[in-house]
Design a protein around this motif. Structure first.
Motif, PDB file in Angstrom:
ATOM      1  N   THR A   1       0.884  -1.195  -0.201  1.00  0.00           N
ATOM      2  CA  THR A   1       0.034   0.169   0.264  1.00  0.00           C
ATOM      3  C   THR A   1       0.955   1.202   0.093  1.00  0.00           C
ATOM      4  OG1 THR A   1      -1.551   0.967   1.302  1.00  0.00           O
ATOM      5  CG2 THR A   1      -0.130   0.008   2.606  1.00  0.00           C
ATOM      6  N   THR A   2       0.333   2.341   0.040  1.00  0.00           N
ATOM      7  CA  THR A   2       1.167   3.589   0.285  1.00  0.00           C
ATOM      8  C   THR A   2       1.586   3.879   1.577  1.00  0.00           C
ATOM      9  OG1 THR A   2      -0.791   4.743   0.871  1.00  0.00           O
ATOM     10  CG2 THR A   2      -0.528   4.726  -1.562  1.00  0.00           C
ATOM     11  N   THR A   3       2.814   4.629   1.593  1.00  0.00           N
ATOM     12  CA  THR A   3       3.383   4.797   2.806  1.00  0.00           C
ATOM     13  C   THR A   3       2.569   5.303   3.987  1.00  0.00           C
ATOM     14  OG1 THR A   3       5.463   4.980   1.774  1.00  0.00           O
ATOM     15  CG2 THR A   3       5.438   5.684   4.053  1.00  0.00           C
ATOM     16  N   ALA A   4       1.713   6.516   3.588  1.00  0.00           N
ATOM     17  CA  ALA A   4       0.932   7.069   4.425  1.00  0.00           C
ATOM     18  C   ALA A   4      -0.463   6.305   5.179  1.00  0.00           C
ATOM     19  CB  ALA A   4       0.192   8.306   3.925  1.00  0.00           C
ATOM     20  N   LYS A   5      -0.792   5.342   4.281  1.00  0.00           N
ATOM     21  CA  LYS A   5      -1.937   4.396   4.612  1.00  0.00           C
ATOM     22  C   LYS A   5      -1.050   3.382   5.608  1.00  0.00           C
ATOM     23  CE  LYS A   5      -4.924   4.480   0.597  1.00  0.00           C
ATOM     24  NZ  LYS A   5      -5.689   3.757  -0.327  1.00  0.00           N
TER      25      LYS A   5
ATOM     26  N   GLY B   1       5.994  -5.920  21.780  1.00  0.00           N
ATOM     27  CA  GLY B   1       5.385  -4.946  20.759  1.00  0.00           C
ATOM     28  C   GLY B   1       6.049  -4.966  19.578  1.00  0.00           C
ATOM     29  N   GLY B   2       5.723  -4.076  18.574  1.00  0.00           N
ATOM     30  CA  GLY B   2       6.464  -3.849  17.446  1.00  0.00           C
ATOM     31  C   GLY B   2       5.863  -5.139  16.641  1.00  0.00           C
ATOM     32  N   TYR B   3       4.735  -5.330  16.280  1.00  0.00           N
ATOM     33  CA  TYR B   3       4.114  -6.472  15.433  1.00  0.00           C
ATOM     34  C   TYR B   3       4.416  -6.316  14.038  1.00  0.00           C
ATOM     35  CZ  TYR B   3       2.368  -6.835  20.217  1.00  0.00           C
ATOM     36  OH  TYR B   3       2.269  -6.963  21.568  1.00  0.00           O
ATOM     37  N   THR B   4       4.447  -5.027  13.444  1.00  0.00           N
ATOM     38  CA  THR B   4       4.542  -4.954  12.188  1.00  0.00           C
ATOM     39  C   THR B   4       5.816  -4.202  11.608  1.00  0.00           C
ATOM     40  OG1 THR B   4       3.318  -2.641  12.097  1.00  0.00           O
ATOM     41  CG2 THR B   4       2.053  -4.768  12.217  1.00  0.00           C
ATOM     42  N   ARG B   5       6.188  -4.588  10.553  1.00  0.00           N
ATOM     43  CA  ARG B   5       7.410  -3.742   9.734  1.00  0.00           C
ATOM     44  C   ARG B   5       7.001  -3.346   8.399  1.00  0.00           C
ATOM     45  NH1 ARG B   5      10.205  -8.480   9.130  1.00  0.00           N
ATOM     46  NH2 ARG B   5      11.420  -8.205  10.973  1.00  0.00           N
ATOM     47  N   ILE B   6       7.596  -1.918   8.302  1.00  0.00           N
ATOM     48  CA  ILE B   6       7.203  -1.231   6.851  1.00  0.00           C
ATOM     49  C   ILE B   6       8.625  -1.122   6.054  1.00  0.00           C
ATOM     50  CG2 ILE B   6       6.559   0.989   6.013  1.00  0.00           C
ATOM     51  CD1 ILE B   6       4.824   1.482   8.378  1.00  0.00           C
ATOM     52  N   ILE B   7       8.602  -1.726   4.955  1.00  0.00           N
ATOM     53  CA  ILE B   7       9.486  -1.839   3.844  1.00  0.00           C
ATOM     54  C   ILE B   7       8.977  -0.738   2.873  1.00  0.00           C
ATOM     55  CG2 ILE B   7      11.012  -3.339   2.702  1.00  0.00           C
ATOM     56  CD1 ILE B   7      10.387  -5.454   4.633  1.00  0.00           C
TER      57      ILE B   7
ATOM     58  N   ALA C   1       8.364   4.414  -5.778  1.00  0.00           N
ATOM     59  CA  ALA C   1       7.254   5.055  -6.356  1.00  0.00           C
ATOM     60  C   ALA C   1       6.222   4.323  -7.112  1.00  0.00           C
ATOM     61  CB  ALA C   1       7.898   6.360  -7.154  1.00  0.00           C
ATOM     62  N   ARG C   2       5.204   4.298  -7.054  1.00  0.00           N
ATOM     63  CA  ARG C   2       4.334   3.708  -7.882  1.00  0.00           C
ATOM     64  C   ARG C   2       4.187   4.398  -9.185  1.00  0.00           C
ATOM     65  NH1 ARG C   2      -1.397   2.856  -5.015  1.00  0.00           N
ATOM     66  NH2 ARG C   2      -1.442   5.110  -5.318  1.00  0.00           N
ATOM     67  N   GLN C   3       4.039   3.427 -10.342  1.00  0.00           N
ATOM     68  CA  GLN C   3       4.244   4.244 -11.676  1.00  0.00           C
ATOM     69  C   GLN C   3       3.089   5.007 -11.972  1.00  0.00           C
ATOM     70  OE1 GLN C   3       6.043   1.434 -14.314  1.00  0.00           O
ATOM     71  NE2 GLN C   3       6.043   2.815 -15.817  1.00  0.00           N
ATOM     72  N   GLY C   4       1.901   4.727 -11.706  1.00  0.00           N
ATOM     73  CA  GLY C   4       0.821   5.601 -12.297  1.00  0.00           C
ATOM     74  C   GLY C   4       0.976   7.149 -11.645  1.00  0.00           C
ATOM     75  N   ASP C   5       0.856   7.180 -10.247  1.00  0.00           N
ATOM     76  CA  ASP C   5       0.760   8.594  -9.560  1.00  0.00           C
ATOM     77  C   ASP C   5       2.203   8.972  -8.836  1.00  0.00           C
ATOM     78  OD1 ASP C   5       0.251   6.648  -7.716  1.00  0.00           O
ATOM     79  OD2 ASP C   5      -1.342   7.520  -7.007  1.00  0.00           O
TER      80      ASP C   5
ATOM     81  N   THR D   1       5.144   4.033  -2.251  1.00  0.00           N
ATOM     82  CA  THR D   1       4.664   2.650  -1.879  1.00  0.00           C
ATOM     83  C   THR D   1       5.512   1.974  -0.926  1.00  0.00           C
ATOM     84  OG1 THR D   1       5.572   1.340  -3.809  1.00  0.00           O
ATOM     85  CG2 THR D   1       3.582   2.169  -3.919  1.00  0.00           C
ATOM     86  N   CYS D   2       4.867   0.992  -0.136  1.00  0.00           N
ATOM     87  CA  CYS D   2       5.616   0.171   0.794  1.00  0.00           C
ATOM     88  C   CYS D   2       4.900  -1.229   1.071  1.00  0.00           C
ATOM     89  CB  CYS D   2       5.582   0.831   2.224  1.00  0.00           C
ATOM     90  SG  CYS D   2       4.434   1.176   3.045  1.00  0.00           S
ATOM     91  N   MET D   3       5.541  -2.038   1.903  1.00  0.00           N
ATOM     92  CA  MET D   3       5.027  -3.433   2.097  1.00  0.00           C
ATOM     93  C   MET D   3       4.928  -3.395   3.770  1.00  0.00           C
ATOM     94  SD  MET D   3       6.296  -7.391   1.243  1.00  0.00           S
ATOM     95  CE  MET D   3       7.795  -6.969   1.913  1.00  0.00           C
ATOM     96  N   ILE D   4       3.688  -3.571   4.235  1.00  0.00           N
ATOM     97  CA  ILE D   4       3.481  -3.522   5.663  1.00  0.00           C
ATOM     98  C   ILE D   4       3.431  -5.138   5.982  1.00  0.00           C
ATOM     99  CG2 ILE D   4       1.247  -2.852   5.382  1.00  0.00           C
ATOM    100  CD1 ILE D   4       1.743  -1.897   8.520  1.00  0.00           C
TER     101      ILE D   4
END
Length: 156
Positions: free
Chosen positions: A36-40, A92-98, A102-106, A110-113
């Motif tokens: 998803t996007t980094t902000a989301k 704690g710290g159950y998730t990781r954001i990698i 940049a996404r090609q269209g807009d 982007t990142c993977m959580i």
């Protein structure tokens, strides 16, 4: 000025944002990683980590609270059965954001959580570290007895 405005509204109304985060949290729990996007992803982390913490206590009350956020029976079942067992010793710290780029269209970042305990690349290293034993004294190591028994077999 931004005083006291901590939440990122993500360009959505309150009901749309709650529904989106609920659906993303359910997808993360069922699939173990989403792109998803980094902000989301940063908003999702704030949303899903307290729910994972609540899953450590498997009571009817905590299941109902988590269900009020997720609105998915499959997600709640997966969270309380499988995920809570793996994260029981993690404080704690159950998730990781990698970040992925940049996404090609807009050109959105982007990142993977992902859930930390479900990444096989990192969990192999942790298992190796957990099997390590400590030596308290060098004097108690017995290589001489092993050599003496080998010496006995050589003499026989």
């Amino acid at each position: 000025m931004r005083h006291g405005k901590k939440i990122n509204h993500l360009g959505r109304t309150s009901s749309h944002r709650k529904a989106m985060l609920s659906n993303m949290a359910t997808s993360l729990i069922l699939n173990k990683r989403i792109i998803t996007t980094t902000a989301k992803a940063k908003s999702l982390r704030k949303y899903v980590e307290p729910l994972i913490t609540k899953s450590k206590d498997d009571s009817t009350h905590s299941r109902r609270i988590v269900f009020s956020y997720l609105q998915s029976k499959e997600g709640v079942t997966e969270l309380f059965r499988n995920i809570s067992e793996k994260i029981s010793d993690r404080p704690g710290g159950y998730t990781r954001i990698i970040k992925l780029g940049a996404r090609q269209g807009d050109n959105a970042e982007t990142c993977m959580i992902e859930l930390v305990d479900y990444n096989t690349v990192y969990t192999k290293e942790v298992k190796v570290k957990s099997t390590k034993t400590t030596r308290r004294s060098r004097a108690k190591v017995k290589p001489a007895t092993a050599n003496s028994s080998e010496g006995n077999t050589e003499n026989v």
